[in-house]
Every structure is written in structure tokens, then in C-alpha cells.
Scaffold this active site. Structure first.
Site, PDB file in Angstrom:
ATOM      1  CB  THR A 134     -77.251  12.699  55.300  1.00  0.00           C
ATOM      2  OG1 THR A 134     -77.237  11.312  55.547  1.00  0.00           O
ATOM      3  CG2 THR A 134     -75.932  13.064  54.605  1.00  0.00           C
ATOM      4  CG  ASP A 135     -77.339   9.029  59.317  1.00  0.00           C
ATOM      5  OD1 ASP A 135     -77.331   9.048  58.072  1.00  0.00           O
ATOM      6  OD2 ASP A 135     -77.911   8.115  59.969  1.00  0.00           O
ATOM      7  CD  GLU A 136     -75.807   7.689  53.649  1.00  0.00           C
ATOM      8  OE1 GLU A 136     -74.911   7.656  52.789  1.00  0.00           O
ATOM      9  OE2 GLU A 136     -76.925   7.173  53.493  1.00  0.00           O
ATOM     10  CE1 TYR A 159     -76.875  12.383  49.607  1.00  0.00           C
ATOM     11  CE2 TYR A 159     -76.407  10.685  51.240  1.00  0.00           C
ATOM     12  CZ  TYR A 159     -77.121  11.806  50.847  1.00  0.00           C
ATOM     13  OH  TYR A 159     -78.070  12.353  51.688  1.00  0.00           O
ATOM     14  CE  LYS A 163     -76.841  16.428  52.197  1.00  0.00           C
ATOM     15  NZ  LYS A 163     -77.867  17.420  51.738  1.00  0.00           N
TER      16      LYS A 163
HETATM   17  P1  NAD Z   1     -85.021  13.485  46.959  1.00  0.00           P
HETATM   18  O1  NAD Z   1     -83.999  12.928  46.026  1.00  0.00           O
HETATM   19  O2  NAD Z   1     -86.303  12.765  47.147  1.00  0.00           O
HETATM   20  O3  NAD Z   1     -85.393  14.967  46.510  1.00  0.00           O
HETATM   21  C1  NAD Z   1     -84.443  15.906  46.094  1.00  0.00           C
HETATM   22  C2  NAD Z   1     -85.164  17.076  45.448  1.00  0.00           C
HETATM   23  O4  NAD Z   1     -84.171  18.047  45.071  1.00  0.00           O
HETATM   24  C3  NAD Z   1     -85.926  16.704  44.183  1.00  0.00           C
HETATM   25  O5  NAD Z   1     -87.193  17.321  44.191  1.00  0.00           O
HETATM   26  C4  NAD Z   1     -85.063  17.250  43.059  1.00  0.00           C
HETATM   27  O6  NAD Z   1     -85.793  17.611  41.907  1.00  0.00           O
HETATM   28  C5  NAD Z   1     -84.438  18.462  43.728  1.00  0.00           C
HETATM   29  N1  NAD Z   1     -83.155  18.827  43.109  1.00  0.00           N
HETATM   30  C6  NAD Z   1     -82.119  18.008  42.816  1.00  0.00           C
HETATM   31  N2  NAD Z   1     -81.128  18.714  42.234  1.00  0.00           N
HETATM   32  C7  NAD Z   1     -81.542  20.006  42.185  1.00  0.00           C
HETATM   33  C8  NAD Z   1     -80.959  21.201  41.725  1.00  0.00           C
HETATM   34  N3  NAD Z   1     -79.741  21.213  41.173  1.00  0.00           N
HETATM   35  N4  NAD Z   1     -81.643  22.360  41.842  1.00  0.00           N
HETATM   36  C9  NAD Z   1     -82.890  22.355  42.391  1.00  0.00           C
HETATM   37  N5  NAD Z   1     -83.499  21.244  42.835  1.00  0.00           N
HETATM   38  C10 NAD Z   1     -82.840  20.074  42.735  1.00  0.00           C
HETATM   39  O7  NAD Z   1     -84.252  13.688  48.318  1.00  0.00           O
HETATM   40  P2  NAD Z   1     -84.765  13.473  49.824  1.00  0.00           P
HETATM   41  O8  NAD Z   1     -84.613  12.042  50.178  1.00  0.00           O
HETATM   42  O9  NAD Z   1     -86.062  14.142  50.002  1.00  0.00           O
HETATM   43  O10 NAD Z   1     -83.640  14.284  50.614  1.00  0.00           O
HETATM   44  C11 NAD Z   1     -83.781  15.687  50.832  1.00  0.00           C
HETATM   45  C12 NAD Z   1     -82.586  16.187  51.619  1.00  0.00           C
HETATM   46  O11 NAD Z   1     -82.525  15.502  52.862  1.00  0.00           O
HETATM   47  C13 NAD Z   1     -81.244  15.933  50.927  1.00  0.00           C
HETATM   48  O12 NAD Z   1     -80.418  17.034  51.178  1.00  0.00           O
HETATM   49  C14 NAD Z   1     -80.707  14.695  51.609  1.00  0.00           C
HETATM   50  O13 NAD Z   1     -79.301  14.690  51.584  1.00  0.00           O
HETATM   51  C15 NAD Z   1     -81.239  14.886  53.012  1.00  0.00           C
HETATM   52  N6  NAD Z   1     -81.495  13.645  53.797  1.00  0.00           N
HETATM   53  C16 NAD Z   1     -82.258  12.628  53.258  1.00  0.00           C
HETATM   54  C17 NAD Z   1     -82.525  11.518  54.045  1.00  0.00           C
HETATM   55  C18 NAD Z   1     -83.385  10.399  53.538  1.00  0.00           C
HETATM   56  O14 NAD Z   1     -83.466   9.354  54.210  1.00  0.00           O
HETATM   57  N7  NAD Z   1     -84.051  10.523  52.399  1.00  0.00           N
HETATM   58  C19 NAD Z   1     -82.009  11.438  55.348  1.00  0.00           C
HETATM   59  C20 NAD Z   1     -81.222  12.473  55.829  1.00  0.00           C
HETATM   60  C21 NAD Z   1     -80.987  13.602  55.054  1.00  0.00           C
HETATM   61  O1  DAU Z   2     -78.796   7.831  56.408  1.00  0.00           O
HETATM   62  C1  DAU Z   2     -79.442   8.820  55.682  1.00  0.00           C
HETATM   63  C2  DAU Z   2     -79.424   8.481  54.206  1.00  0.00           C
HETATM   64  O2  DAU Z   2     -80.340   7.410  54.012  1.00  0.00           O
HETATM   65  C3  DAU Z   2     -79.774   9.661  53.303  1.00  0.00           C
HETATM   66  O3  DAU Z   2     -78.808  10.657  53.462  1.00  0.00           O
HETATM   67  C4  DAU Z   2     -79.863   9.206  51.840  1.00  0.00           C
HETATM   68  O4  DAU Z   2     -80.264  10.297  51.036  1.00  0.00           O
HETATM   69  C5  DAU Z   2     -80.870   8.092  51.748  1.00  0.00           C
HETATM   70  O5  DAU Z   2     -80.932   7.614  50.413  1.00  0.00           O
HETATM   71  C6  DAU Z   2     -80.503   6.951  52.697  1.00  0.00           C
HETATM   72  O6  DAU Z   2     -79.295   6.269  52.244  1.00  0.00           O
HETATM   73  P1  DAU Z   2     -79.158   4.668  52.293  1.00  0.00           P
HETATM   74  O7  DAU Z   2     -78.109   4.272  51.339  1.00  0.00           O
HETATM   75  O8  DAU Z   2     -79.057   4.186  53.689  1.00  0.00           O
HETATM   76  O9  DAU Z   2     -80.643   4.274  51.747  1.00  0.00           O
HETATM   77  P2  DAU Z   2     -81.140   3.161  50.696  1.00  0.00           P
HETATM   78  O10 DAU Z   2     -82.612   3.116  50.791  1.00  0.00           O
HETATM   79  O11 DAU Z   2     -80.509   3.355  49.362  1.00  0.00           O
HETATM   80  O12 DAU Z   2     -80.539   1.822  51.318  1.00  0.00           O
HETATM   81  C7  DAU Z   2     -80.882   1.401  52.633  1.00  0.00           C
HETATM   82  C8  DAU Z   2     -80.119   0.123  52.912  1.00  0.00           C
HETATM   83  O13 DAU Z   2     -80.660  -0.924  52.100  1.00  0.00           O
HETATM   84  C9  DAU Z   2     -78.641   0.196  52.556  1.00  0.00           C
HETATM   85  O14 DAU Z   2     -77.906  -0.578  53.494  1.00  0.00           O
HETATM   86  C10 DAU Z   2     -78.555  -0.457  51.174  1.00  0.00           C
HETATM   87  C11 DAU Z   2     -79.675  -1.488  51.219  1.00  0.00           C
HETATM   88  N1  DAU Z   2     -80.356  -1.773  49.946  1.00  0.00           N
HETATM   89  C12 DAU Z   2     -80.808  -0.712  49.212  1.00  0.00           C
HETATM   90  C13 DAU Z   2     -81.472  -0.919  48.024  1.00  0.00           C
HETATM   91  C14 DAU Z   2     -81.961   0.249  47.187  1.00  0.00           C
HETATM   92  C15 DAU Z   2     -80.584  -3.079  49.543  1.00  0.00           C
HETATM   93  O15 DAU Z   2     -80.199  -4.039  50.234  1.00  0.00           O
HETATM   94  N2  DAU Z   2     -81.262  -3.283  48.372  1.00  0.00           N
HETATM   95  C16 DAU Z   2     -81.691  -2.263  47.582  1.00  0.00           C
HETATM   96  O16 DAU Z   2     -82.287  -2.526  46.500  1.00  0.00           O
END
Ligand code: NAD
Ligand code: DAU
Length: 353
Positions: A134-136, A159, A163
């Protein structure tokens, strides 16, 4: 069709993992895809119903921290590639329960690295451990600037710290053991099958239900949004053409303040649902800010564009429209999640067979 190689996808039942699994299962019928997922609250096999019967697809329920299971799977399937997606992914949950993030994101990643290293040690040719990150990890930007692959790591939530730690272990295995690895760091994804704890699906669901839309702080925080299918296309390109040992940033060049996204969602949904203009905006409710809330993320994806030719295909308004349409057409998916019914799917599909 004869299977040429077998790829392990971890976390394939989650949001990004399910799009990635679908892409690989359909695009590469001569490759076997094994999806290893623990099915935590975020894993949902209903995300994959359309491909669950494909001859080149297998689902395994299990935990990436279970080294014995990992060894057994490597012995059984002879993986040549790993696409490591499994993680605890929600920042707010990491604030209330940091240890489970260390367990899955750090210990789980190191368990996978160690198993791949042991299994591949005599022949590292044509193997790849691809770590999805992730970019975080880069921390928070001020009003100017972008994250590049050279930006210093500065994670600020449990988190992102977990990562960042997993990224460091991936690089350590490359430098110490020559394990063939690639890392990509992506910005915020959105699209179908996004779990409704995250901002966009949560707001879509609440607008549908006419419930309050919780905006953390003043809603001034900025995220760089990318349609999930564009993310998995980038992963596909990097997996097949990326350079071993490299990192690639993936982003949408699409920065939005949270409050503006929420207003755009309200505008599009009022139109689509035949509601009065401005009706859903009345649901906006400012709530207590997230602890340590990062102000801004923005990715510079020039390296990926120049070296591998990838760029996002969808404009945000269009991607958001497609996403809203999907949620409106799939209310049962959302209902199953909000009632917890989706967690019975595994039992019905797999345990009774
Ligand atoms: P998600 O939470 O939707 O899915 C995570 C999956 O991993 C689930 O299916 C869960 O059951 C499985 N999992 C969790 N713990 C596990 C374990 N111990 N063993 C096996 N499986 C397990 O997550 P996502 O949003 O799809 O993110 C996927 C990946 O991409 C993550 O590594 C996250 O850090 C990265 N990522 C997410 C975003 C985003 O915006 N969602 C952006 C950048 C990177
Ligand atoms: O940047 C990549 C990341 O983006 C991934 O690595 C994470 O897995 C993914 O969850 C996401 O993280 P964020 O914290 O940016 O996403 P989230 O949807 O939780 O929140 C987006 C923005 O909105 C953040 O600034 C917090 C705000 N927010 C979020 C929720 C859930 C609100 O204002 N209200 C809310 O109820």
C-alpha cells in the site's frame, strides 16, 4: 488444457484478491490458481461464485501463519508464483486491535516468504514472490508532492506499520537469500465487492438506506482513488513483465477530498434513485476524527507507465457510476454482508460436499 504452472493467490476471497483471482483464472486457463484464504470477516466466497467451478481454480480455507499448511500446499501444488494479497486491511480496526495486524501482515508474510524460500531454494529460476502493498507505508503528504518508489518509509498507523514491516521482510529475503520478489504499493481502490466498512461502499450503503454519512473530522483528508480492475491489470503486467527486486507504485492520479467524494456519491445516487437533488447530502454527519488520520496520499506512477506501459483506464466519475450501479444491482450481496449471512456460504458450498 494442460496446466503449465500453478500460482498461489493469498486473500483471494477479499476485495482486491477476488478481482485478481477472477482475472487470472479467466485470462490464464493453462495456469492453475490456488486461492488460500482464512475467510475472516473480510473474506467472502460469494465474490467468486462466477468462477468457483472453473477447472483451473481451487479454493483452500486456511491461515497464512500456518507454516505446516503452507509447506503442505507447496509440496502438493509446486507453486512457481505467489501473489500475496491476504492482509488485515482496515486502518480503523488496526487502531483498536493492532496485534492481529502484526500477526497476519507481518508473521503471515514472513511465514510465506520462509516457505517459498525453502521450497524454491534449489531452483530459483522462473519463480516469483509478488507482494501486494500500500501507499500508506510512505506516511502522509502535505498539500504538495507525490510518493515515488524512492520516498522514505514513514508509516503512521498500526496498519501501515505492519504493511511497511512486511515490505521490509520481502526486501530482506531478496537481499539475503536472493528470493525473487517484486513489491507494488497502490493507492486507495474502489469498485464492486468492496467491504462496507470502507468509505465508498459504506456511504453507498448508507445513502441507499437513508442513514447518516459519517465524515471523519472536516472531511478535508485527500486520497488518490483507483478503480480496482485497473489495479489488478497493473498487477498482471508487473507479475509478467516487472523486474525482480523492484518496487512499482500504482495510483490513479485522481485526488479527492473525502467530503467531495461523498457529495459526488450523493449527487450521482440522487439522480440514479430518482430522489430530489440535494436529498442525500442532508445525511452528511461530521464525526470525531480518526486517531492519527493521515492528511493526504498521492502516488507518482511514472515508473510503471514508462517502464511497463500501464495507466488507469477509467475516469473517476465513470468508475464511481459503475460502482454505484453494481451496488444497486447487488443489494443481496450487501444484505448478506450486513446480516452476516455471507459467512454461512462456505459451510453450504464446501463443508456439506
Ligand atoms: P480485504 O480486507 O478486502 O481482504 C483481505 C483478505 O485476506 C480476506 O479475504 C481475508 O479473509 C484474507 N485474510 C485475512 N487474514 C488472513 C490470514 N491470516 N490468512 C489467510 N487469509 C487471510 O483487503 P483488500 O482491500 O482486498 O486488500 C488486499 C491487499 O491489498 C492487502 O494486502 C492490502 O494491504 C492491499 N491494498 C489494499 C488497498 C485498498 O484500497 N483496499 C490499496 C492498496 C493496497
Ligand atoms: O491508501 C491505500 C489504503 O486505502 C489501503 O492500504 C487500505 O487497505 C484501505 O483501507 C484504504 O485506507 P483508508 O484509510 O484510506 O480507507 P478508508 O476507506 O478507511 O478511508 C478513506 C478516507 O475516508 C480516510 O481519510 C478516512 C475517511 N473516512 C472513512 C470512513 C470508513 C470517513 O471520513 N468516514 C468513514 O466512515
Amino acid at each position: 488444457m494442460a496446466i503449465q504452472q500453478t500460482i498461489l493467490i493469498t486473500g483471494g476471497a477479499g476485495f482486491i484478491g477476488s478481482h485478481l483471482t477472477r482475472l487470472f483464472v479467466i485470462k490464464y486457463p493453462d495456469q492453475k490458481i490456488v486461492n488460500l484464504d482464512k475467510l475472516t470477516y473480510a473474506g467472502n466466497l460469494e465474490n467468486l461464485v462466477d468462477i468457483e467451478g472453473a477447472p483451473n481454480y481451487t479454493f483452500v480455507k486456511g491461515d497464512i501463519t500456518d507454516i505446516d499448511l503452507l509447506k503442505q500446499l507447496f509440496e502438493q501444488y509446486h507453486f512457481t508464483g505467489v501473489l500475496h494479497c491476504a492482509a488485515e486491511s482496515h486502518v480503523d480496526r488496526s487502531i483498536s486491535d493492532p496485534l492481529s495486524f502484526v500477526k497476519t501482515n507481518v508473521l503471515g508474510t514472513v511465514s510465506l516468504l520462509q516457505t517459498a524460500k525453502e521450497y524454491w531454494k534449489d531452483d530459483l529460476a522462473n519463480k516469483l514472490f509478488y507482494h501486494i502493498s500500500t501507499d500508506e507505508v510512505y506516511g502522509s503528504l502535505g498539500e504538495e508532492g507525490f510518493f515515488t518508489e524512492e520516498t522514505r518509509y514513514d508509516p503512521r498507523s498500526p496498519y501501515s506499520a505492519s504493511k511497511a514491516s512486511s515490505d521490509h521482510f520481502v526486501r530482506a529475503f531478496y537481499h539475503t537469500y536472493k528470493l525473487p520478489v517484486i513489491i507494488s504499493n497502490c493507492s486507495n481502490n474502489y469498485g464492486p465487492y468492496h467491504f462496507p466498512e470502507k468509505l465508498i461502499p459504506l456511504c453507498i450503503n448508507n445513502i441507499l438506506q437513508k442513514k447518516p454519512l459519517p465524515v471523519y473530522g472536516k472531511g478535508e483528508n485527500v486520497r488518490d482513488w483507483l478503480y480496482v480492475e485497473d489495479h489488478v491489470k497493473a498487477i498482471d503486467i508487473i507479475f509478467h513483465k516487472g523486474k525482480i527486486g523492484e518496487t512499482y507504485n500504482i495510483g490513479g492520479h485522481n485526488e479527492w477530498k473525502n467530503i467531495d467524494i461523498i457529495k459526488e456519491l450523493c449527487r450521482q445516487m440522487d439522480e440514479k434513485l430518482g430522489r430530489q437533488k440535494g436529498e442525500s447530502e442532508k445525511l452528511i454527519t461530521f464525526v470525531k476524527d480518526r486517531a492519527g488520520h493521515d492528511l493526504r496520499y498521492a502516488i507518482d506512477a511514472t515508473k510503471l507507465k514508462e517502464e511497463l506501459g500501464w495507466q488507469p483506464s477509467l475516469q473517476f466519475e465513470e468508475g464511481l457510476g459503475k460502482t454505484i450501479d453494481w451496488y444497486i444491482a447487488n443489494t443481496k450481496w450487501m444484505e448478506d454482508i450486513t446480516t452476516g449471512n455471507y459467512q454461512r456460504y462456505y459451510e453450504e458450498q464446501y463443508e456439506k460436499r
